[in-house]
Design an enzyme around this catalytic site. Sequence first.
Site, PDB file in Angstrom:
ATOM      1  N   GLY A  70     -77.924 -17.233 -46.361  1.00  0.00           N
ATOM      2  CA  GLY A  70     -78.742 -16.287 -47.101  1.00  0.00           C
ATOM      3  C   GLY A  70     -80.166 -16.276 -46.603  1.00  0.00           C
ATOM      4  O   GLY A  70     -80.619 -17.201 -45.932  1.00  0.00           O
ATOM      5  N   ASP A  71     -80.854 -15.198 -46.932  1.00  0.00           N
ATOM      6  CA  ASP A  71     -82.281 -15.108 -46.636  1.00  0.00           C
ATOM      7  C   ASP A  71     -82.903 -14.160 -47.653  1.00  0.00           C
ATOM      8  O   ASP A  71     -82.226 -13.271 -48.177  1.00  0.00           O
ATOM      9  CB  ASP A  71     -82.541 -14.602 -45.221  1.00  0.00           C
ATOM     10  CG  ASP A  71     -83.973 -14.895 -44.795  1.00  0.00           C
ATOM     11  OD1 ASP A  71     -84.233 -16.046 -44.404  1.00  0.00           O
ATOM     12  OD2 ASP A  71     -84.836 -14.003 -44.893  1.00  0.00           O
ATOM     13  N   GLN A  72     -84.172 -14.375 -47.934  1.00  0.00           N
ATOM     14  CA  GLN A  72     -84.872 -13.517 -48.879  1.00  0.00           C
ATOM     15  C   GLN A  72     -86.218 -13.124 -48.297  1.00  0.00           C
ATOM     16  O   GLN A  72     -86.948 -13.960 -47.770  1.00  0.00           O
ATOM     17  CB  GLN A  72     -85.080 -14.228 -50.213  1.00  0.00           C
ATOM     18  CG  GLN A  72     -85.693 -13.333 -51.284  1.00  0.00           C
ATOM     19  CD  GLN A  72     -85.887 -14.082 -52.586  1.00  0.00           C
ATOM     20  OE1 GLN A  72     -86.669 -15.029 -52.650  1.00  0.00           O
ATOM     21  NE2 GLN A  72     -85.183 -13.663 -53.621  1.00  0.00           N
TER      22      GLN A  72
END
Length: 192
Positions: A70-72
């Site tokens: 994941g990445d934000q």
Amino acid sequence: MNPVRLVLASSSRYRAAQLSQLGLAFDTCSPAVDEASFPGETAPALALRLAEQKAAAVANRFPDSWILAGDQTATCQNQLLTKPGTLANARRQLEHMQGQISEFYSAFCLRTPTGQHLQVVTTKVVMRPLELPIIDRYLAAEQVLDCAGSFKVEGLGIALFESIQADDPSALVGLPLIAVAEAFRQFGWQLP
């Protein structure tokens, strides 16, 4: 039947805590991916690209495993908000965000031996007007230097907001668990 091994492609303790909420057994592995943005790259495109690159990097080390990465990223007034790294940067970010609408893009990539699912979930937040003493008290109370936007919504940071608009309330923490759970089910992993 669930696969033998699931690997979370992350060194984030926040993502590991979130994934634990689904009751899944998993290993973690840091993907060591350069997180710099490309010129002209939008915040959601950056989050998607990084999630996919992180999953690919860890999949090379764990063939035949399921990999979740994941990445934000976030924006406020067309400015990319990153992990601040320093208190001075965190203070600048919160000053910039106060009284404004910000958008957070929480992307994930679920990579299995038979395919992958890539998705980004958007959350809009409105931060209330904040005076510098309030910002400083908040930064003294909570460690946020590794958090995009310089706050922890799952902690005291919730007090900084007027509103949050989201289809998936877990997305703002970093991993959109409703979408992640659905992706697992689509690939045949049995969840409640």
